[in-house]
Each structure stands twice: as structure tokens, then as C-alpha cells.
Design an enzyme around this catalytic site. Structure first.
Site, PDB file in Angstrom:
ATOM      1  N   GLY A   1      21.040 -10.412 -13.367  1.00 57.19           N
ATOM      2  CA  GLY A   1      21.411  -8.943 -13.713  1.00 57.19           C
ATOM      3  C   GLY A   1      20.215  -8.359 -14.327  1.00 57.19           C
ATOM      4  O   GLY A   1      19.594  -8.941 -14.886  1.00 57.19           O
TER       5      GLY A   1
ATOM      6  N   SER B   1      19.073  -2.248 -47.221  1.00 55.61           N
ATOM      7  CA  SER B   1      18.808  -1.844 -45.681  1.00 55.61           C
ATOM      8  C   SER B   1      20.015  -1.507 -45.096  1.00 55.61           C
ATOM      9  O   SER B   1      20.854  -2.013 -45.251  1.00 55.61           O
ATOM     10  CB  SER B   1      17.971  -2.847 -45.196  1.00 55.61           C
ATOM     11  OG  SER B   1      16.705  -3.086 -45.406  1.00 55.61           O
TER      12      SER B   1
ATOM     13  N   GLU C   1      17.823  -7.716 -43.846  1.00 55.36           N
ATOM     14  CA  GLU C   1      16.561  -7.581 -42.766  1.00 55.36           C
ATOM     15  C   GLU C   1      15.326  -7.814 -43.514  1.00 55.36           C
ATOM     16  O   GLU C   1      15.301  -7.244 -44.497  1.00 55.36           O
ATOM     17  CB  GLU C   1      16.943  -6.349 -41.971  1.00 55.36           C
ATOM     18  CG  GLU C   1      16.753  -5.312 -42.594  1.00 55.36           C
ATOM     19  CD  GLU C   1      15.165  -4.529 -42.544  1.00 55.36           C
ATOM     20  OE1 GLU C   1      14.481  -5.194 -42.008  1.00 55.36           O
ATOM     21  OE2 GLU C   1      15.268  -3.564 -43.114  1.00 55.36           O
TER      22      GLU C   1
ATOM     23  N   THR D   1       9.491   4.770 -44.586  1.00 52.37           N
ATOM     24  CA  THR D   1       9.945   4.087 -43.398  1.00 52.37           C
ATOM     25  C   THR D   1      10.926   4.929 -42.784  1.00 52.37           C
ATOM     26  O   THR D   1      11.108   5.989 -43.080  1.00 52.37           O
ATOM     27  CB  THR D   1      10.749   2.535 -43.894  1.00 52.37           C
ATOM     28  OG1 THR D   1      11.823   3.193 -44.405  1.00 52.37           O
ATOM     29  CG2 THR D   1       9.923   2.179 -44.791  1.00 52.37           C
ATOM     30  N   CYS D   2      11.564   4.518 -41.813  1.00 54.64           N
ATOM     31  CA  CYS D   2      12.352   5.455 -40.939  1.00 54.64           C
ATOM     32  C   CYS D   2      13.661   5.798 -41.757  1.00 54.64           C
ATOM     33  O   CYS D   2      14.240   6.797 -41.400  1.00 54.64           O
ATOM     34  CB  CYS D   2      12.776   4.821 -39.544  1.00 54.64           C
ATOM     35  SG  CYS D   2      13.368   3.267 -39.668  1.00 54.64           S
ATOM     36  N   ASN D   3      13.949   4.934 -42.547  1.00 50.77           N
ATOM     37  CA  ASN D   3      15.104   5.038 -43.373  1.00 50.77           C
ATOM     38  C   ASN D   3      15.018   5.654 -44.707  1.00 50.77           C
ATOM     39  O   ASN D   3      16.045   5.890 -45.404  1.00 50.77           O
ATOM     40  CB  ASN D   3      15.895   3.724 -43.564  1.00 50.77           C
ATOM     41  CG  ASN D   3      16.853   3.696 -42.221  1.00 50.77           C
ATOM     42  OD1 ASN D   3      17.275   4.465 -41.842  1.00 50.77           O
ATOM     43  ND2 ASN D   3      17.311   2.377 -41.830  1.00 50.77           N
TER      44      ASN D   3
ATOM     45  N   GLY E   1      20.578  -5.642 -16.467  1.00 50.37           N
ATOM     46  CA  GLY E   1      21.252  -4.810 -17.363  1.00 50.37           C
ATOM     47  C   GLY E   1      20.141  -4.763 -18.838  1.00 50.37           C
ATOM     48  O   GLY E   1      19.535  -5.417 -18.923  1.00 50.37           O
TER      49      GLY E   1
END
Lengths: 287, 350
Positions: free
Chosen positions: B194, B114, B119, B54-56, B196
């Protein structure tokens, strides 16, 4: 009356213990463990308590050969029984978290009250229905509607609790486990409608007999019953016409239910008089 | 180096021990994972393996028939595959054996390890990795039993502790609150004031939970047009907000307006017209876009950035408090899984 080795009041006592345990376990799970107790688990426990209560009420009813509705203790027990029955048979359709916990708390409080005050369970308890099953149906339906209004008062309290948490931004306590405001308002309307229809049916049956013999019913009982019916009718109308905010509506549901409970006093005193007129000799008056 | 329980070994490179730059070197795509599996299984001593990427984290669970030399075989394969110096590889990687490896798998899958505690996405990633490993035929009796029993432990942790309870980012907290007011969101309409980033994120989070009717209001019609084209929804002109505000149940505002866009006076007419239907105002602006007096109105729920952040913070605290209990469960379960593997003759055969 002894049934299956226990007095009717002992069965009711056991049922109360089960209701109290259910309330305690569900509250502990929500507030301490921060877990929602399983709906099926709560339903099973409440159903078990209800079966015990049914045996107790059946044993009491055997004395009269009909529904046990002749004193305040029996009226309250029958109302609690109706509320629990509604939760067991209709409640799952609502899919409301914590309804089981609130209902068992409701049953616990009223059961304890009715068991505590001996004066509520007067030994004069004799049938009030004579030979007519219709009068019995009238009384049972009226009490069943009170049970429905009891559940309505609970879901209204849940609404107020949830609304207050959202307003005050307090996300602890029961907040994570309570349903959304929208679900609660929709359930409240349905309960009010169901309760009002049941009460109306009860009064319709009762009115047939009343028109035949207008003196048979005490004025206080008649006035109290009509006042409760009118109050719920007006509440229904105001809700449909959107004249009340959901918060006002919820407070009104609780307020009218309290008033309806107080009106049982008038019904009880009237029932007692009628019962003594029937001169029924109970199979057992032993408590 | 200890070889006790060396039949099952784990090598992990993850965010807890290695910087992002170093982790990037271990990141693999699907075809690279296949190649790594093939290289590992060239050795007759590697019987089963499972790669989680995974990304981690990069993690490799291996069952070896040679507990004494298994670790060297795996390190040598990784060294060749990544073309990395062995000392560097050893400094990046942590190793676990036997029940410790199982405990690690449970903790990772349950979200205890995590970056965002608790998560749930990682559990899905572990399931995908396991499915791939099975499809390629590299999962045998040990990996299968370890993972399946491990998943049961993960479910127990997630069901019996608040490790995954409550939202911990502002957008999701706003979505949760919306659902506490309106229930299912598919019948609610949302106005975003808005254009943003935070407003966009919140709108996306609401959309992912069922809300599908959006209005996008801005002082600039052009910006409203562009944003509504990009996010979906209808453009609105902020100047005449009073004429259409009544149509929306949730209003998210994140403009840098110096004066409040809404106050109790303006809102009172709208609330009356809504006939008791609740209105959820989410003020993500700084300075605040909605006058605090709006909050005093019945059926109006006003949350600003601080309120949402406070809830997210409290939820995170609650999750962290659940870590200890979750680790205890992982510990107990990993020992019992290991015993089960022993009783079936799958480990401890040296």
C-alpha cells in the site's frame, strides 16, 4: 579450612549474599524503577562475589592440594564459579543487558541449594585425582563446560521470555531491557559451541586415561558423561542444520542442562568412591 | 510585581498558555534572533541573555543589573521589536524569577513541558540556542553556569526516570518492536504494502534506524513505481506476493483491501522456506490486511493498529507518571544551582 579468618563455607556464604543482593538490586531497578541497572555496576558486584567465592574454593582446595571437586557441594560450587567466570571475562563481549542479573540469580539459587543440603558436602571429601594434573584438568574442564551450558540455559530462558512477550504483546516486566531475539540466538549458538568444545577437550583428556585403565571409571559416570556430550553434540548439529526452531532450540538447551545437572549425581557418586580409594587424609575435615 | 531574585528573569510565551495563532507572532528566524539580541543589549542594564525559539515556545532568559526595572526594560524592548501592544504582550507572556526561571529551563530541556511529554528533540534545540548565544557573546558567567548545571540536571532526570522511555507514536513503536526482534535493522529487508501515509511514515522511521532495503507493493504497478521512486526501493506487484514475500523480514501493510492479503495457509509455506527466520507483520490496514490466524504461527509476530496504539498509550502513561518525580528533581536542582550562583556573587546583589 580457615583462610583469612573465615571458614571456606563462610566465604561461599558471603559470596552468595553478594550474588543475591546483585539479583535483588537489578530486579528492583528493572521492575520497580523501570531502569536498566548499569552493566558496569552489575559486573563490579558480580566480580566482587566471584572473588569471595574464589577465596572460599581456594581455601577448600588447600585441603586437597587441588581443585575441590570431590562432592556434590563442591561440584555445584565449581560449576557456579565457572559460569560467573565466563560472565565476567567473556560476557562483556556479548553486550547482553540483564545477563549479569540472570547470572547472579543462577549463582544465588545453586549456591543456596548447595549450602542448604548438608548431605551434599560430605566429610569424605578427598581428592580424586591421585598425582595426575591431567585428570584434574579433565574434571575442571568438564565442570567449566557445565558453567558455560548454565549460561546458555540462561540466555535461552531470556530468548523464551522475550519471544513470549513479543507474541503475547506484553511489553512490561523485563521486556524493555532484554536484547533482541536475533542477538540472543547468535549468542546461544556461540555459547553452545564454546561449551561443546570445552566438554570435548575434557572428554578427550579423560579418554586417554580411560583407555589405559577401563575399569577406573564407573559405568554410570561414563554413560552420563557421554550422554551429556552426545546431547549437546546433537543439539549443535540440529541447530546448524536448522532442524529446530529457535524456540525449540531454547527449550532443548534448558532441558539438556537440567539433565546434565542430574547427571552430576552419577559423577558425584563415582567421585566419592574414587576419593575413598585414594585414601587421602584431608588437612582438615572440620566444617 | 515582586523584584525578589529579579537579577535573573525569564519571559516565556509557550503552547501551555497561548494559542498557536498567537505563538506564530513570536516565531523568529536566525537573523531576527540576532537583531533581538542586539536590541536587548543596547540597554546597559541587560548584562546577559539567552533566547530559545522553537515552534512551541519563545523564551528569553535575561540577567539584569537592575532587578527593579529589568522586567520593564525587557518588555519595552519586546514591545518595540514585535510591534505589539504592551497589554497584549503581558497577557501572552509568563514571567519567572531566579530559581523558578532555572527550574523552568530544566523542565523545558528535559521535555517535561513539551506537547509530547518526554520528547528529546527539545534538549537539542536548547543546546543549539545556547551555542548561538555563546557564539554571539551574550552568555556570561551566570547564563553559562545556569545552563551547564541545568544540563546536568536534565541528564539526571532523563537517566533516573522513565520520562523519555518507550515510543509514543505508532511508527516508532513499530520500529522499536522490529529492533526487539531483529536487533540492528541494517540487515533487514522491508516490504511496504500500500502507498498510504502511515505506511510511508513507518518506512521512513525504519529507514532512519538503519533499514535500507525496501520493496513497495501495490495492486497498481503505476502507484508502486511512483512510491518506490519517491521513497526509494523496488516496486512489487501485490498480485504475486507469495513469490517474493520470503525475501522480506518486516511487512507493513496499510491497504483498504476488503479481504485479508495473507492468511495462515499462505504464510505456512513462506515460514517454512524462511528456515526459522522471524517474520514481523505490521498490519496498519482497516479492515485488517492480515488474517489473525497468521499470529498462531511460530516465528511470526503480528501487530495491528490497535496493538501498536495500545503500546504507545502505555508508554505515554508511564512517561506522565514520571513527571512528578522529574519535577521534584528539577526543583531541588534549581535551588542548589541558585545557591551556587549566590555563593559566587553572580546574583542577589541588590
Amino acid at each position: 579450612m580457615i583462610l583469612l579468618g573465615l571458614e571456606d563455607r563462610q566465604w561461599i556464604f558471603l559470596a552468595t549474599v553478594v550474588f543475591a543482593s546483585t539479583t535483588g538490586l537489578a530486579t528492583y531497578a528493572a521492575l520497580r524503577l523501570r531502569r536498566k541497572s548499569s552493566r558496569a555496576y552489575t559486573l563490579a558486584l558480580v566480580s566482587f562475589g566471584w572473588i569471595l567465592q574464589t577465596i572460599g574454593l581456594y581455601a577448600r582446595g588447600l585441603q586437597y592440594g587441588g581443585c575441590p571437586l570431590s562432592n556434590r557441594y563442591e561440584l555445584v560450587q565449581f560449576m557456579v564459579w565457572s559460569a560467573i567466570a565466563l560472565y565476567i571475562f567473556v560476557g562483556p563481549a556479548f553486550r547482553v543487558s540483564l545477563l549479569g542479573m540472570f547470572t547472579s540469580a543462577f549463582a544465588t539459587i545453586f549456591s543456596i541449594l548447595s549450602l542448604t543440603f548438608d548431605s551434599w558436602d560430605t566429610a569424605t571429601g578427598a581428592p580424586i585425582f591421585g598425582d595426575s594434573p591431567w585428570i584434574e584438568a579433565h574434571a575442571a574442564l568438564a565442570l567449566f563446560s557445565y558453567g558455560t551450558f548454565g549460561i546458555l540455559a540462561l540466555t535461552s530462558a531470556m530468548y523464551l521470555l522475550q519471544s513470549r512477550s513479543l507474541k503475547q504483546k506484553k511489553m512490561g516486566g523485563f521486556f524493555p531491557f532484554l536484547p533482541s531475539l536475533f542477538e540472543l540466538t547468535s549468542i546461544n549458538l556461540r555459547l553452545l559451541l564454546i561449551g561443546f568444545m570445552i566438554l570435548s577437550s575434557s572428554l578427550a583428556i579423560g579418554s586417554v586415561y580411560w583407555t589405559r585403565e577401563t575399569g577406573a571409571v564407573d559405568v554410570p559416570k561414563l554413560s552420563a558423561t557421554i550422554a551429556v556430550w552426545l546431547a549437546y553434540g546433537i543439539l549443535l548439529l540440529l541447530r546448524y542444520r536448522q532442524f529446530l526452531s529457535y524456540k525449540q532450540f531454547s527449550w532443548a538447551c534448558i532441558g539438556v542442562f537440567v539433565a546434565a545437572l542430574l547427571s552430576l549425581e552419577a559423577v558425584d557418586s563415582s567421585s566419592s568412591k574414587e576419593a575413598s580409594l585414594n585414601q587421602y587424609v584431608p588437612l582438615s575435615t572440620k566444617r | 510585581m515582586s523584584f525578589h531574585h529579579g537579577e535573573l528573569l525569564l519571559i516565556t510565551v509557550n503552547h501551555e498558555t497561548v494559542s498557536m495563532e498567537d505563538r506564530e507572532r513570536y516565531s523568529l528566524d536566525e537573523s531576527q534572533i540576532r537583531t533581538l539580541y542586539q536590541r536587548l543589549h543596547r540597554s546597559p542594564d541587560i548584562e546577559e541573555s539567552l533566547i530559545l525559539n522553537t515552534c512551541n515556545r519563545f523564551e528569553l532568559y535575561t540577567k539584569t543589573s537592575d532587578p527593579r526595572n529589568g522586567i520593564s526594560i525587557v518588555f519595552k524592548t519586546l514591545q518595540d521589536f514585535y510591534k505589539i501592544d504592551i497589554q497584549e504582550l503581558e497577557s501572552h507572556a509568563s514571567t519567572r524569577y531566579g530559581p523558578e526561571a532555572i527550574k523552568h529551563l530544566i523542565e523545558v530541556s528535559a521535555g517535561l513541558r513539551s506537547q509530547i511529554t518526554g520528547e528529546a528533540e527539545i534538549f537539542g534545540q536548547v543546546k543549539e540556542a545556547y551555542a548561538m548565544c555563546q557564539n554571539l557573546g551574550y552568555a556570561g558567567k551566570l547564563i553559562n553556569r545556569m545552563v551547564q548545571k541545568g544540563f546536568q540536571a536534565v541528564k539526571l532526570i532523563r537517566n533516573s526516570t522513565p520520562i523519555g522511555e518507550g515510543q509514543i507514536n505508532i511508527s516508532n513503536v513499530a520500529v522499536d518492536l522490529s529492533m526487539k526482534i531483529f536487533g540492528a535493522l541494517h540487515k533487514t529487508s522491508v516490504l511496504i504494502i500500500g502507498t498510504g501515509e502511515i505506511g510511508e511514515k513507518t518506512a521512513k522511521a525504519l529507514n532512519s534506524r538503519g533499514a535500507n532495503e525496501f520493496g513497495i507493493a501495490s495492486h497498481s504497478s503505476e502507484r508502486a513505481e511512483i512510491a518506490s521512486h519517491r521513497w526509494g526501493g523496488s516496486p512489487r506487484n501485490l498480485e504475486n506476493i507469495q513469490s517474493y514475500l520470503n525475501e522480506y523480514d518486516i511487512v507493513i501493510s496499510s491497504t483498504d483491501a476488503e479481504r485479508p492479503i495473507l492468511d495462515a495457509r499462505v504464510l505456512s509455506e513462506i515460514v517454512r522456506a524462511r528456515k526459522n527466520r522471524p517474520l514481523f507483520l505490521i498490519d496498519l490496514g482497516m479492515p485488517r490486511n492480515f488474517d489473525p490466524s497468521c499470529e498462531e504461527m511460530e516465528d511470526v509476530f503480528l501487530y495491528n493498529l490497535d496493538d501498536l496504539a495500545e503500546i504507545a498509550e502505555a508508554n505515554l502513561k508511564e512517561r506522565k507518571a514520571a513527571i512528578k518525580r522529574s519535577e521534584e528533581i528539577a526543583d531541588q536542582k534549581s535551588v542548589s544551582i541558585w545557591r551556587m550562583l549566590e555563593s559566587r556573587g553572580l546574583v542577589n546583589f541588590q
